[in-house]
Design a protein around this motif. Structure first.
Motif, PDB file in Angstrom:
ATOM      1  N   PRO A  30      -2.443   8.103  15.109  1.00 58.63           N
ATOM      2  CA  PRO A  30      -1.371   8.539  15.953  1.00 58.63           C
ATOM      3  C   PRO A  30      -0.473   9.600  15.439  1.00 58.63           C
ATOM      4  O   PRO A  30      -0.381   9.828  14.134  1.00 58.63           O
ATOM      5  N   TYR A  35      -2.330  10.624  20.325  1.00 57.60           N
ATOM      6  CA  TYR A  35      -3.585  10.245  19.249  1.00 57.60           C
ATOM      7  C   TYR A  35      -4.457  11.443  18.872  1.00 57.60           C
ATOM      8  O   TYR A  35      -4.803  11.983  19.911  1.00 57.60           O
ATOM      9  N   THR A 151      -2.361   8.078  24.631  1.00 55.61           N
ATOM     10  CA  THR A 151      -0.966   7.627  23.922  1.00 55.61           C
ATOM     11  C   THR A 151      -0.745   6.239  23.114  1.00 55.61           C
ATOM     12  O   THR A 151       0.212   5.894  22.616  1.00 55.61           O
ATOM     13  N   THR A 152      -1.932   5.573  23.153  1.00 53.34           N
ATOM     14  CA  THR A 152      -2.052   4.368  22.553  1.00 53.34           C
ATOM     15  C   THR A 152      -3.445   4.367  21.999  1.00 53.34           C
ATOM     16  O   THR A 152      -4.387   4.944  22.229  1.00 53.34           O
ATOM     17  N   HIS A 155      -5.953   3.493  24.520  1.00 52.79           N
ATOM     18  CA  HIS A 155      -6.694   4.567  25.319  1.00 52.79           C
ATOM     19  C   HIS A 155      -7.732   4.895  24.342  1.00 52.79           C
ATOM     20  O   HIS A 155      -8.719   5.457  24.872  1.00 52.79           O
ATOM     21  N   ASP A 169      -4.139   1.999  14.371  1.00 48.37           N
ATOM     22  CA  ASP A 169      -3.307   1.847  15.630  1.00 48.37           C
ATOM     23  C   ASP A 169      -1.613   1.741  14.686  1.00 48.37           C
ATOM     24  O   ASP A 169      -1.480   0.829  14.189  1.00 48.37           O
ATOM     25  N   PRO A 172       2.460   3.019  20.125  1.00 45.72           N
ATOM     26  CA  PRO A 172       2.436   4.266  21.304  1.00 45.72           C
ATOM     27  C   PRO A 172       3.176   5.280  20.599  1.00 45.72           C
ATOM     28  O   PRO A 172       4.040   5.334  19.875  1.00 45.72           O
ATOM     29  N   CYS A 173       2.645   6.504  21.112  1.00 48.06           N
ATOM     30  CA  CYS A 173       3.270   7.625  20.823  1.00 48.06           C
ATOM     31  C   CYS A 173       4.726   8.155  21.226  1.00 48.06           C
ATOM     32  O   CYS A 173       4.870   7.818  22.513  1.00 48.06           O
ATOM     33  N   GLY A 176       4.323  11.940  23.881  1.00 47.11           N
ATOM     34  CA  GLY A 176       3.379  11.303  24.732  1.00 47.11           C
ATOM     35  C   GLY A 176       2.532  12.680  25.433  1.00 47.11           C
ATOM     36  O   GLY A 176       1.857  12.561  26.241  1.00 47.11           O
ATOM     37  N   ARG A 284       6.596  10.771  28.233  1.00 41.21           N
ATOM     38  CA  ARG A 284       6.043   9.577  27.388  1.00 41.21           C
ATOM     39  C   ARG A 284       5.135   8.526  28.195  1.00 41.21           C
ATOM     40  O   ARG A 284       4.067   8.113  27.455  1.00 41.21           O
ATOM     41  N   ASP A 288      -0.516   7.283  30.438  1.00 41.20           N
ATOM     42  CA  ASP A 288      -0.765   5.876  30.448  1.00 41.20           C
ATOM     43  C   ASP A 288      -0.833   5.646  32.044  1.00 41.20           C
ATOM     44  O   ASP A 288      -1.301   4.872  32.649  1.00 41.20           O
TER      45      ASP A 288
END
Ligand code: TXA
Ligand code: MG
Length: 327
Positions: A30, A35, A151-152, A155, A169, A172-173, A176, A284, A288
């Protein structure tokens, strides 16, 4: 997949990721933007594996991630006064500087250009991984080419789970959207890609409205359509969302909307995919949301436009690319 506390990552995990990178493997990790899919930036074979894993066109260069501005000289030939100033002000952070490349940077990393893009990310996991690797880390967004940036970690796993050696992991970022890319070879910054470091932050003017900035050719990635969703994306002003949703719904299409006003009345059968508070919030959740529109099997996603100021410019840039019909 290895989980870490994003604020205080386990040194053992960082060491494993660093070792993997140093020995030519692919590690997804991340950053504060999205990511990244990392590889040893000075190892042509390792970099080649990034292009193969993503299905990325070979002329689209990678961003090289370093631990701190002190390492700029290891991958660049000349550090301009402008670059020094920007690095001091915005690093670590979501700003990428394009400078003349050092000879040690393989042509594959540079996409054959004489320049290299460099960034110091502002995320404890990214910085820990790069530090543990002890080498510059090339890292494009960890999506398959043509998919929204991840962004996760989920994903990343969906797109690249079968080809990446390790996914770290870290949740989440925070931002985004991908970093702002700036050509820092001259006296003034030239924005090649909009991001969270805004034109206002950089104190540069806005280009004339149009489909592509005039200097787009200087940043090869901006030539490619970033995201070709199965679902059609339509960008509209706030007061048009309801009407347009009703029109499409009347044609029997599966419609979703992304709106700023959760209380807005929606026509029968229209799904509210997400609501957002401001442009920063939309940034953000955007990727997603695009992924989930697709997985819900929506045919049309109507997204409420945001003001083209601050990070709103970057949000609108990505949305226009998602909404574009052409390649
Ligand atoms: O936030 C980010 O920048 C993320 C994270 C992982 O750091 N990375 C990222 O990389 O978005 P990527 O590969 O998805 O996008 C890199 C962009 C592309 O548009 C590419 O063309 C441009 O940077 N770029 C890379 N090297 C360049 C160079 N030498 N000259 C001009 N543009 C360059
Ligand atoms: Mg990308």
């Amino acid at each position: 997949m290895l989980d870490v506390d994003p604020a205080d990552p386990d040194p053992g995990v960082l060491a494993r990721a660093g070792e993997a990178l140093r020995t030519g493997r692919l590690v997804a990790f991340p950053t504060e933007t999205v990511y990244g899919l990392g590889a040893h930036a000075l190892d042509g074979d390792a970099v080649g594996r990034i292009f193969a894993a993503k299905g990325r066109p070979p002329d689209n260069p990678l961003i090289v991630h370093i631990a701190g501005a002190d390492d700029l000289g290891t991958v660049t030939e000349t550090v301009t006064p402008l670059a020094r100033r920007l690095a001091e002000r915005f690093w670590p952070g979501p700003l990428t500087l394009v400078l003349r490349a050092a000879v040690s940077v393989p042509a594959d990393t540079r996409g054959g250009l004489a320049t290299v893009a460099v960034r110091v990310p502002d995320h404890p996991v990214a910085r820990g991984v790069i530090g543990a690797a002890g080498v510059p880390v090339a890292a494009p967004s960890a999506n398959r080419s043509g998919r929204p940036s991840p962004t996760t970690a989920a994903h990343v796993r969906r797109d690249l789970g079968d080809v990446v050696d390790l996914i770290v992991d870290g949740g989440p970022c925070a931002i985004g959207l991908e970093s702002t890319v700036v050509d820092a070879r001259g006296d003034e910054p030239i924005v090649l890609r909009e991001g969270a470091v805004t034109r206002e932050d950089l104190e540069v003017g806005t280009p004339q409205p149009g489909p592509e900035p005039p200097d787009a050719a200087a940043s090869p990635g901006t030539r490619y359509r970033h995201y070709a969703p199965d679902c059609r994306v339509i960008l509209v002003p706030p007061d048009r969302v309801g009407d347009l949703a009703a029109t499409h719904a009347a044609q029997g299409e599966q419609i979703g909307v992304v709106v700023s006003d959760p209380a807005a009345e929606l026509p029968e059968g229209v799904e509210e995919v997400a609501t957002f508070g401001d442009a920063e919030h939309l940034a953000r959740i955007l990727y997603d949301v695009l992924r989930s529109a697709e997985s819900r099997g929506l045919e049309v996603l109507i997204v409420e436009a945001v003001e083209e100021e601050g990070i709103g410019r970057a949000v609108m840039d990505r949305l226009r690319r998602a909404a574009a019909d052409g390649p």
